[in-house]
Design a protein around this motif. Structure first.
Motif, mmCIF file in Angstrom:
data_model
loop_
_atom_site.group_PDB
_atom_site.id
_atom_site.type_symbol
_atom_site.label_atom_id
_atom_site.label_comp_id
_atom_site.label_asym_id
_atom_site.label_seq_id
_atom_site.Cartn_x
_atom_site.Cartn_y
_atom_site.Cartn_z
ATOM 1 N N GLY A 26 39.411 39.924 37.695
ATOM 2 C CA GLY A 26 38.174 39.848 36.927
ATOM 3 C C GLY A 26 38.076 40.951 35.895
ATOM 4 N N ASP A 27 38.564 42.124 36.254
ATOM 5 C CA ASP A 27 38.575 43.227 35.304
ATOM 6 C C ASP A 27 39.567 42.960 34.174
ATOM 7 O OD1 ASP A 27 38.004 45.721 34.174
ATOM 8 O OD2 ASP A 27 39.553 46.715 35.358
ATOM 9 N N ALA A 28 40.729 42.443 34.519
ATOM 10 C CA ALA A 28 41.739 42.151 33.498
ATOM 11 C C ALA A 28 41.303 41.012 32.587
ATOM 12 C CB ALA A 28 43.062 41.800 34.165
ATOM 13 N N GLY A 29 40.564 40.067 33.122
ATOM 14 C CA GLY A 29 40.085 38.947 32.329
ATOM 15 C C GLY A 29 38.850 39.263 31.502
ATOM 16 N N GLY A 30 38.287 40.437 31.659
ATOM 17 C CA GLY A 30 37.128 40.844 30.889
ATOM 18 C C GLY A 30 35.807 40.327 31.426
#
Length: 79
Positions: free
Chosen positions: A26-30
């Motif tokens: 979720g963090d990597a996907g923004g």
């Protein structure tokens, strides 16, 4: 018939590690911001909980095996 023995400690560990993966994804996907240090308690807490669940499950298995009667033909079979 089960192919292998159910081990609830591994299930708990897998759930917490998947949660850590979802948080990183979720963090990597923004979608949200996850600080790098936020996953340390998730992973360590999950592994500690998995260890405790594994010990309790092993203790229950061992207690059930020792409670079997010695003249029972199934008493010596591994569970």
């Amino acid at each position: 018939m089960l192919r292998h023995e159910f081990q609830p400690g591994r299930l708990v560990a897998g759930v917490f590690l998947m949660l850590a993966g979802v948080l990183y994804a979720g963090d990597a996907g923004g979608l949200w911001e996850t600080p790098w240090f936020a996953l340390v308690p998730v992973v360590t807490g999950g592994l500690c909980l998995a260890g405790a669940v594994g010990v309790v499950a092993a203790h229950r298995r061992r207690g059930a095996r020792s409670a079997a009667k010695p003249d029972d033909p199934r008493a010596d079979l591994p569970r």
